[in-house]
Scaffold this motif. Structure first.
Motif, PDB file in Angstrom:
ATOM      1  N   LEU A   1      18.895  -1.431  20.089  1.00  0.00           N
ATOM      2  CA  LEU A   1      18.237  -1.597  21.387  1.00  0.00           C
ATOM      3  C   LEU A   1      18.892  -2.713  22.196  1.00  0.00           C
ATOM      4  CD1 LEU A   1      14.400  -1.226  20.689  1.00  0.00           C
ATOM      5  CD2 LEU A   1      15.839   0.245  22.098  1.00  0.00           C
TER       6      LEU A   1
ATOM      7  N   THR B   1      13.875   5.218  24.676  1.00  0.00           N
ATOM      8  CA  THR B   1      13.242   3.938  24.367  1.00  0.00           C
ATOM      9  C   THR B   1      13.722   2.872  25.344  1.00  0.00           C
ATOM     10  OG1 THR B   1      13.202   4.557  22.031  1.00  0.00           O
ATOM     11  CG2 THR B   1      12.821   2.240  22.547  1.00  0.00           C
ATOM     12  N   TYR B   2      12.803   1.993  25.709  1.00  0.00           N
ATOM     13  CA  TYR B   2      13.128   0.895  26.632  1.00  0.00           C
ATOM     14  C   TYR B   2      12.335  -0.340  26.218  1.00  0.00           C
ATOM     15  CZ  TYR B   2      13.084  -1.944  30.904  1.00  0.00           C
ATOM     16  OH  TYR B   2      13.205  -2.966  31.808  1.00  0.00           O
ATOM     17  N   THR B   3      12.989  -1.490  26.261  1.00  0.00           N
ATOM     18  CA  THR B   3      12.299  -2.755  26.055  1.00  0.00           C
ATOM     19  C   THR B   3      12.729  -3.731  27.139  1.00  0.00           C
ATOM     20  OG1 THR B   3      11.879  -4.576  24.511  1.00  0.00           O
ATOM     21  CG2 THR B   3      14.067  -3.593  24.445  1.00  0.00           C
TER      22      THR B   3
ATOM     23  N   MET C   1      13.758  -9.111  24.415  1.00  0.00           N
ATOM     24  CA  MET C   1      13.910  -9.143  22.962  1.00  0.00           C
ATOM     25  C   MET C   1      14.227 -10.566  22.531  1.00  0.00           C
ATOM     26  SD  MET C   1      16.692  -7.121  20.577  1.00  0.00           S
ATOM     27  CE  MET C   1      16.018  -5.509  20.992  1.00  0.00           C
TER      28      MET C   1
ATOM     29  N   LEU D   1       9.834  -7.661  20.286  1.00  0.00           N
ATOM     30  CA  LEU D   1      10.113  -6.986  21.547  1.00  0.00           C
ATOM     31  C   LEU D   1       8.974  -7.242  22.510  1.00  0.00           C
ATOM     32  CD1 LEU D   1      11.311  -3.482  20.237  1.00  0.00           C
ATOM     33  CD2 LEU D   1      12.685  -5.518  20.659  1.00  0.00           C
TER      34      LEU D   1
ATOM     35  N   ILE E   1       7.422  -2.729  26.152  1.00  0.00           N
ATOM     36  CA  ILE E   1       8.030  -1.571  25.497  1.00  0.00           C
ATOM     37  C   ILE E   1       7.557  -0.275  26.149  1.00  0.00           C
ATOM     38  CG2 ILE E   1       8.329  -0.395  23.286  1.00  0.00           C
ATOM     39  CD1 ILE E   1       7.515  -3.089  21.990  1.00  0.00           C
TER      40      ILE E   1
ATOM     41  N   ILE F   1       8.234   4.008  25.459  1.00  0.00           N
ATOM     42  CA  ILE F   1       8.834   5.070  24.647  1.00  0.00           C
ATOM     43  C   ILE F   1       8.330   6.409  25.149  1.00  0.00           C
ATOM     44  CG2 ILE F   1       9.067   6.070  22.339  1.00  0.00           C
ATOM     45  CD1 ILE F   1       8.633   3.328  21.168  1.00  0.00           C
TER      46      ILE F   1
ATOM     47  N   LYS G   1       3.965  -5.753  23.282  1.00  0.00           N
ATOM     48  CA  LYS G   1       4.953  -6.308  22.359  1.00  0.00           C
ATOM     49  C   LYS G   1       5.059  -5.430  21.122  1.00  0.00           C
ATOM     50  CE  LYS G   1       1.518  -9.528  20.444  1.00  0.00           C
ATOM     51  NZ  LYS G   1       1.218 -10.948  20.105  1.00  0.00           N
ATOM     52  N   GLY G   2       6.098  -5.686  20.323  1.00  0.00           N
ATOM     53  CA  GLY G   2       6.315  -4.902  19.121  1.00  0.00           C
ATOM     54  C   GLY G   2       7.191  -5.662  18.139  1.00  0.00           C
TER      55      GLY G   2
ATOM     56  N   LEU H   1       8.525   0.761  13.994  1.00  0.00           N
ATOM     57  CA  LEU H   1       8.309  -0.173  15.085  1.00  0.00           C
ATOM     58  C   LEU H   1       6.797  -0.273  15.297  1.00  0.00           C
ATOM     59  CD1 LEU H   1       9.335  -1.936  17.413  1.00  0.00           C
ATOM     60  CD2 LEU H   1       9.481   0.146  18.814  1.00  0.00           C
TER      61      LEU H   1
ATOM     62  N   LEU I   1       3.854  -1.304  17.340  1.00  0.00           N
ATOM     63  CA  LEU I   1       3.505  -1.659  18.712  1.00  0.00           C
ATOM     64  C   LEU I   1       2.113  -2.281  18.725  1.00  0.00           C
ATOM     65  CD1 LEU I   1       4.696   1.625  20.489  1.00  0.00           C
ATOM     66  CD2 LEU I   1       5.991  -0.473  20.091  1.00  0.00           C
TER      67      LEU I   1
END
Length: 373
Positions: A144, A159-161, A164, A171, A174, A176, A198-199, A211, A213
Motif C-alpha cells: 500500500l 484499496t486506498y489509505t 500510514m 493505517l 481507509i 476499500i 483506522k486499521g 486487515l 478495520l
C-alpha cells in the motif's frame, strides 16, 4: 597497423553508439512494464532500478551482436561512400584482409558476450527471480502507498489509505471497494464498500493475514440501485491477498552454466546450446556484415541496410525456433542449434567470395570483348 587501428576504431565507435541506443529503447520498454506493476501495487517501487540493473547483462548479450552487425554496416558503408575503401583497395586491401581486420573487434565483442551469456546474465536472472519471489510473498498491506488507489485481485478490489505510520503498522482514512462475484466467478452480484477511520494488520496462527478495520461502515448494493445495506462496525477483518507479480523468467535461465554442462535434460541442454550460440553469433554476423557493407557511392550507404537487417532477423528467429524445437525433442541433441550457424556461415562465405568472383569474371569477359573488338 594504422589501417587496422582506424578500421577497428570506426567499428567500435559505431558499435557503442548503436548499442547504447538499442539498450535505452529495450530497457525503457521493460521499465515501463515493471513501473505499471509497481503502480498497481504488485511491486515495491524501491526495487525497480535494482531489477533493471540485474536484467542489463541479459539485454546486452543480445544487443551487442546486433550492434556489431550494424556497426560494421554503417562504418564500412561510410568508407565506401567516401571512396576510402577504394583507396585502401588500390593499396592492396583485399576483402579477405578486411574480414581479418574485422574479426579483431569481433573477437573482443565475442569474449564480452560469452562472459555475459555464460556467467553474468544467469546470475542477474537468478537475482531478479529472488526479488520477484520476495515480492510475491508480500500482501496487499505491504504494498500500500498512502494517497493512491491500488487495484488487487485482477481489479475486483480497490484499496486506498489516506495515511500510514512509518513502521507500516497503522493505517488511517481507509477505503476499500470490492466486487461481489457469483460462486462460479463469472457474474457480478454487486459491490461492497468499506470505510474506516483506522486499521492495522493481524497475522493468524495459520499464517494468513487480515486487515483489522476499526470504527467504520460497510455498504452493500448495486450501482444505480436504491436497495443497499449499511452496517456500522467497531472492528472488521479483511483478508489480505498476495499481489500478482507477472514474470517472464524461466527457471532454467537462472541456472549457472556449470549445472547445465553434462545434464541429460533436453531443456537444460537447449539452454546450454543457446548460451554458447550467442558468442558464435558474433563471428557469423561479422562474416555476413563485411560483404553486405559494400555499397556503390551512387547508391547510398543505406541501400543494403534493410536487406541486411532482415537477414539478421531471419538468423536470430531461426535460432529461437530451433531452440523451441530442441526443447520439445523435435531436433536431435547432436544437431541442436549448430545447423543454423552452419547455414548462415555458408551464406556468409558465399557473400564474401561471390562479389570478387563476379568482378573477376566480368573483367575477363570485358577483356575478351575488347580483344575480339
Amino acid at each position: 597497423m594504422i589501417v587496422f587501428r582506424y578500421l577497428s576504431r570506426e567499428v567500435l565507435l559505431t558499435l557503442s553508439a548503436v548499442s547504447a541506443v538499442l539498450l535505452v529503447i529495450i530497457m525503457s520498454g521493460r521499465f515501463i512494464k515493471y513501473l505499471a506493476q509497481a503502480a498497481s501495487g504488485a511491486l515495491d517501487p524501491s526495487v525497480l532500478f535494482l531489477i533493471m540493473g540485474f536484467r542489463m547483462p541479459g539485454f546486452l548479450e543480445l544487443i551487442l551482436p546486433l550492434g556489431l552487425f550494424l556497426g560494421i554496416l554503417l562504418a564500412y558503408g561510410r568508407l565506401y561512400l567516401d571512396s576510402e575503401m577504394t583507396v585502401l583497395a588500390a593499396t592492396g586491401m583485399s576483402q579477405q584482409r578486411l574480414l581479418a581486420y574485422s574479426l579483431a573487434p569481433a573477437t573482443l565483442v565475442a569474449v564480452l558476450v560469452a562472459w555475459l551469456s555464460l556467467g553474468l546474465a544467469p546470475q542477474g536472472v537468478a537475482q531478479v527471480a529472488k526479488i520477484l519471489n520476495e515480492q510475491d510473498a508480500l500482501t496487499e498491506f505491504d504494498t500500500l502507498v498512502p494517497g493512491r488507489f491500488q487495484a488487487m485481485r485482477s481489479g475486483t478490489r480497490v484499496t486506498y489509505t489516506q495515511e500510514m505510520s512509518d513502521d507500516r503498522s497503522q493505517l488511517g482514512g481507509i477505503f476499500i471497494s470490492e466486487k461481489r462475484l457469483s460462486k462460479a466467478g463469472d457474474k457480478e452480484r454487486g459491490i461492497t464498500v468499506l470505510v474506516a477511520d483506522k486499521g492495522r494488520q493481524e497475522i493468524q496462527p495459520d499464517g494468513s493475514r487480515y486487515l483489522i478495520l476499526e470504527n467504520g461502515y460497510r455498504y452493500d448494493g448495486n450501482p444505480g440501485a436504491a436497495d443497499y445495506r449499511a452496517i456500522k462496525y467497531d472492528t472488521y477483518g479483511v483478508l489480505l491477498v498476495k499481489p500478482e507479480v507477472s514474470s517472464d523468467i524461466s527457471e532454467r535461465e537462472a541456472l549457472p552454466t556449470r549445472e547445465l554442462i553434462g545434464s541429460d535434460e533436453p531443456r537444460k541442454q537447449a539452454e546450454l546450446q543457446w548460451r554458447i550460440s550467442i558468442p558464435l553469433l558474433v563471428f557469423v554476423v561479422t562474416l555476413l556484415a563485411v560483404p553486405l557493407s559494400r555499397v556503390n557511392p551512387r547508391q547510398g550507404r543505406f541501400l543494403k541496410l534493410l536487406p541486411a537487417i532482415l537477414l539478421y532477423m531471419a538468423y536470430l528467429s531461426l535460432l529461437i525456433a530451433a531452440r523451441g524445437a530442441l526443447d520439445k525433442g523435435k531436433i536431435p541433441m547432436s544437431v541442436g542449434l549448430w545447423w543454423v550457424h552452419g547455414l548462415f556461415l555458408l551464406i556468409g562465405l558465399m557473400l564474401q567470395f561471390w562479389e570478387p568472383l563476379r568482378l573477376k569474371l566480368a573483367g575477363r569477359r570485358m577483356a575478351r570483348e575488347l580483344a575480339h573488338g
